[in-house]
Structure formats: structure tokens, C-alpha cells
Design an enzyme around this catalytic site. Structure first.
Site, PDB file in Angstrom:
ATOM      1  N   HIS A 241       0.830  -1.209   0.000  1.00 16.44           N
ATOM      2  CA  HIS A 241       0.000   0.000   0.000  1.00 16.44           C
ATOM      3  C   HIS A 241       0.866   1.262   0.000  1.00 16.44           C
ATOM      4  CE1 HIS A 241      -3.854   2.019   1.810  1.00 16.44           C
ATOM      5  NE2 HIS A 241      -3.190   2.844   1.012  1.00 16.44           N
TER       6      HIS A 241
ATOM      7  N   HIS B  70     -10.844   1.119   0.699  1.00 12.66           N
ATOM      8  CA  HIS B  70     -10.721   2.133   1.743  1.00 12.66           C
ATOM      9  C   HIS B  70     -12.142   2.272   2.268  1.00 12.66           C
ATOM     10  CE1 HIS B  70      -9.397   6.392   3.128  1.00 12.66           C
ATOM     11  NE2 HIS B  70     -10.445   5.993   3.813  1.00 12.66           N
TER      12      HIS B  70
ATOM     13  N   ASN C 215      -4.956   6.105  -7.097  1.00 13.05           N
ATOM     14  CA  ASN C 215      -5.512   7.475  -7.045  1.00 13.05           C
ATOM     15  C   ASN C 215      -4.481   8.528  -7.459  1.00 13.05           C
ATOM     16  OD1 ASN C 215      -4.142   6.856  -4.655  1.00 13.05           O
ATOM     17  ND2 ASN C 215      -5.322   8.313  -3.444  1.00 13.05           N
TER      18      ASN C 215
ATOM     19  N   HIS D 109      -5.686  -0.060   5.790  1.00 18.72           N
ATOM     20  CA  HIS D 109      -5.483   0.827   6.953  1.00 18.72           C
ATOM     21  C   HIS D 109      -6.619   0.830   7.986  1.00 18.72           C
ATOM     22  CE1 HIS D 109      -7.850   3.240   4.259  1.00 18.72           C
ATOM     23  NE2 HIS D 109      -6.821   3.696   3.563  1.00 18.72           N
TER      24      HIS D 109
ATOM     25  N   LYS E 100      -8.997  -1.655  -6.491  1.00 18.35           N
ATOM     26  CA  LYS E 100      -9.154  -0.815  -5.297  1.00 18.35           C
ATOM     27  C   LYS E 100     -10.425   0.005  -5.403  1.00 18.35           C
ATOM     28  CE  LYS E 100      -7.874   1.446  -1.490  1.00 18.35           C
ATOM     29  NZ  LYS E 100      -6.691   2.228  -1.211  1.00 18.35           N
TER      30      LYS E 100
ATOM     31  N   HIS F  20       1.537   5.245  -2.145  1.00 15.53           N
ATOM     32  CA  HIS F  20       1.091   6.257  -3.103  1.00 15.53           C
ATOM     33  C   HIS F  20       2.345   6.998  -3.565  1.00 15.53           C
ATOM     34  CE1 HIS F  20      -3.165   5.848  -1.776  1.00 15.53           C
ATOM     35  NE2 HIS F  20      -2.611   5.598  -0.600  1.00 15.53           N
TER      36      HIS F  20
ATOM     37  N   ASP G 148       1.004   2.700   3.806  1.00 11.53           N
ATOM     38  CA  ASP G 148       0.123   3.747   3.273  1.00 11.53           C
ATOM     39  C   ASP G 148       0.949   5.028   3.071  1.00 11.53           C
ATOM     40  OD1 ASP G 148      -2.002   5.220   2.357  1.00 11.53           O
ATOM     41  OD2 ASP G 148      -3.040   5.360   4.286  1.00 11.53           O
TER      42      ASP G 148
END
Length: 381
Positions: free
Chosen positions: A39, A153, A73, A177, A122, A41, A249
Site C-alpha cells: 500500500h 478504503h 488514485n 489501513h 481498489k 502512493h 500507506d
């Protein structure tokens, strides 16, 4: 024991002396499988002023992570094949192995069905960076039944909604998370009947909402920091097997952005996750076996990543060497992440990775990065 690596594979594990072109003396240290962070970004494309695949992978390497799975994202979001192909092209500069989660939207079922070699689909059921929230029940129902693994999420009532949606399919649900006692409890209830997997993040394990008083926006992320009681529940979940993975995350933003009145949510974490856990190990809060299970073995099993997560003959030579006696302070200016800050700045931690080996190449050694490109992971069918 000696581990013999030829090209990118572990070819022999033996107590015999072996002849090799290069020898790493790990005496007094411990060798574990390279960590798999399911996980992150890394902000590419669309926000490379915060992070990109090179700087993010350098941060991962410095944190003992040999494989990451990047979230969809970005800008544009990874919701169609064109965006996925572009991300694959951009990630070729990564110095650790990489994979991708594919994003869900109200109308991209055809694209999801075309997407090959992805970790999961996701689904954002709550608001977060990048406006990808999905609420339409019919669309959600289709998405939950069209991929073997769905990552979500989801918070509060949406956790229950996600579990209800997965019950009508034969697929697995990965809840990212998990941050509260309530959400964890709801997951545990359903784990017995379904393939429901629970992820927790280091910031929820080592910080509580009280830390926001001191750190302000630097301690703001989605889901938000919770109470001590919630934090204790997550640790309890780790000890009794209800938590399946710990993932960073890693969500970097620049210091300037974090100082704005309408600051973005998210904190970086690749470089600090393993040292925080090793420090907790030194304090007898967690066992090494559990760290390896949650950060190496389980991510490989859940996302069906081929030849990773274990130190075994014929597996990929992805290894992390750790020194449980090394003490060091987390310092913003020494971080490899492009955003150059951490909510754990100033924390003195005991237990650090000294070497990170990816596909048989030393990419991190005693604080220095070797820029050797890695490759995309493969998954079992």
C-alpha cells in the site's frame, strides 16, 4: 547458514562454506525476506513534486522494502488500460520491485476485466486524496464480483457494506489501513466465513490523536489517528492473528502543502515502518516472526505474488539484513523520500535495516543507495 545467490535467485541455503564472487558478512545481524509493502502512493503520474517512482523506491529500499504495490488514485487515476500502461512505463525507473492496484469507477467494468497482472481492484468507499469515492450500490456490486481480490478504503458503516458486498461473490476482500476498534471488530466477525484480510498502518500503531496537538497537519491522514483504546485494539489484533498485514500507506505531500490552511491528508512511511517495528521488537512488543509474517509472507500470499516473501531456494533473491543493536534517530534531512519529512522525526529507534537486496542486487547498503533498476512482479493465477 549461508545463502547463495546466482543472478536474481536464491539457489542454495546451506551450512557449508560456499565460494562466491562477492560476500556480505552478516555476522551479528539477521537476514529476513525483503519486505513487501502492499500500500503506497508514489504520486506518479500527476503529482511528482511530492514523490515519483525513483524517489519512492529509494525510500522503500532504505526501509528494507523490496517490493511495493502502488495505489490507483494518481492523476489521471489508474482506471483504464491506457493509464495502467503509462504507469508501467513510468515505474521502470524503480530500484525495488513493483506492482499495481487497479482503480474502480462507476463505469469501468470493461477496463477492470481487461486488466492483467494486477494485485487487486481498489475501491474507495470513503473520501481520500483523488476524488474516487464510489457510492452507487449497483456499480459496487458488479465491481466486487469481477476481480478475485478487492481492496477497499472503508470506514465505519462502509466496512460492513464492503463485507456484505463480498459475501455474494467468491472473492477476497482486503481492508486497507484499519484504524479503529470498531472496524477491526467488524472485520473479525466476518473473517471466519469469508476471505477478509485486515491491514494496519504504522502511524495508527505508533501515534494517537493526542499527537495531533504537537504535530498538527503532519499527523493528519485518512483514516485519522484514533484513541489509545483503538491503538491497543490494533496491537491486540496483531498478537492474536486478526491483523494480516502491516503496510505503510506511504502518502507524501510537501511541507509547503502541509502548512496550508486546507492541507492535504497523508504521511510518508516507507523508511520508518521497519525501524519502528524493530524498535517495538527490542521493547518486547512484537516478535520478529510476527513482523516477517505480516510484512513479508502474508502480503505475498494474499496478493499471490510469485516467488517472494520467503527465504527459500529458487525464490527471488529479495532480502533485508537488519541490525537489532543499531540505534539511530529519524531525521527529516536524511530521508530519501522527496517530501523530506516524517511524523517520526526526532524519534530514536533501535533496530535498522543495513542492506536491502533486490533480485540479487544490493540496492541499499549502510545508508547509501545503488541505483539498479528492478522489475514488475508476477502473480499466481
Amino acid at each position: 547458514k549461508n545463502i547463495f545467490i546466482k543472478e536474481d535467485k536464491i539457489t542454495k541455503i546451506t551450512s557449508q562454506e560456499l565460494k562466491a564472487d562477492e560476500v556480505i558478512d552478516a555476522k551479528g545481524k539477521i537476514v529476513i525476506p525483503g519486505l513487501i509493502d502492499p500500500h503506497v502512493h508514489f504520486r506518479e503520474p500527476g503529482a511528482t513534486h511530492k514523490e515519483d517512482f525513483l524517489t519512492g523506491s529509494m525510500a522503500a529500499a532504505a526501509g528494507g522494502i523490496t517490493t511495493f504495490l502502488d495505489m490507483p488514485n494518481t492523476s489521471p487515476p489508474t482506471t483504464n488500460m491506457r493509464a495502467l500502461d503509462e504507469k508501467r512505463r513510468l515505474a521502470k525507473k524503480s530500484i525495488v520491485n513493483y506492482g499495481f492496484h487497479f482503480g474502480a469507477s462507476n463505469d469501468n467494468i470493461a477496463e477492470i476485466e481487461k486488466a492483467e497482472n494486477i494485485a487487486s481492484v481498489k475501491v474507495y468507499m470513503d473520501y481520500t486524496t483523488g476524488n474516487m469515492k464510489l457510492e452507487e450500490y449497483d456499480a459496487l456490486k458488479k465491481i466486487f464480483s469481477c476481480n478475485k481480490t478487492v481492496s477497499v478504503h472503508a470506514e465505519n458503516d462502509n466496512v460492513l457494506k464492503a463485507i456484505e458486498l463480498i459475501q455474494n461473490s467468491n472473492n477476497a476482500l482486503y481492508i486497507a489501513h484499519t484504524s479503529s476498534n470498531r472496524d477491526l471488530h467488524n472485520c473479525i466477525k466476518e473473517k471466519i466465513k469469508n476471505d477478509v484480510f485486515v491491514e494496519v498502518a504504522p502511524h495508527h500503531l505508533f501515534l494517537t490523536k493526542k499527537d495531533i496537538d504537537e504535530l498538527g497537519s503532519y499527523a493528519e491522514m485518512k483514516p485519522s489517528l484514533k484513541s489509545k483504546k483503538d491503538q491497543d485494539a490494533l496491537w491486540q489484533g496483531i498478537h492474536n492473528g486478526d491483523v494480516d498485514t502491516i503496510a505503510t500507506d506511504h502518502a507524501p505531500h510537501t511541507k509547503e502543502e502541509k502548512r496550508e490552511s486546507n492541507y492535504p491528508f497523508g504521511v510518508p512511511g516507507c523508511e520508518t515502518m521497519l525501524p519502528l517495528l524493530l524498535n517495538a521488537l527490542n521493547k518486547k512488543r512484537i516478535e520478529l516472526k510476527k513482523i516477517v509474517e505480516l510484512c513479508c509472507e502474508n502480503p505475498a500470499k494474499i496478493f499471490k505474488i510469485k516467488s517472494k516473501g520467503f527465504i527459500k531456494e529458487n525464490f527471488d533473491a529479495d532480502l533485508t539484513i537488519i541490525d537489532l543493536d543499531m540505534e539511530k534517530e529519524v531525521r527529516n534531512d536524511e530521508l530519501f523520500t522527496k517530501c523530506k519529512w516524517s511524523p517520526f522525526d526526532g524519534w530514536n529507534l533501535k533496530g535498522w535495516p543495513t542492506h536491502t537486496i533486490v533480485n540479487g542486487n544490493i540496492v541499499f547498503q549502510n545508508g547509501k543507495i545503488n541505483n539498479i533498476v528492478a522489475k514488475e512482479v508476477d502473480y499466481h493465477e
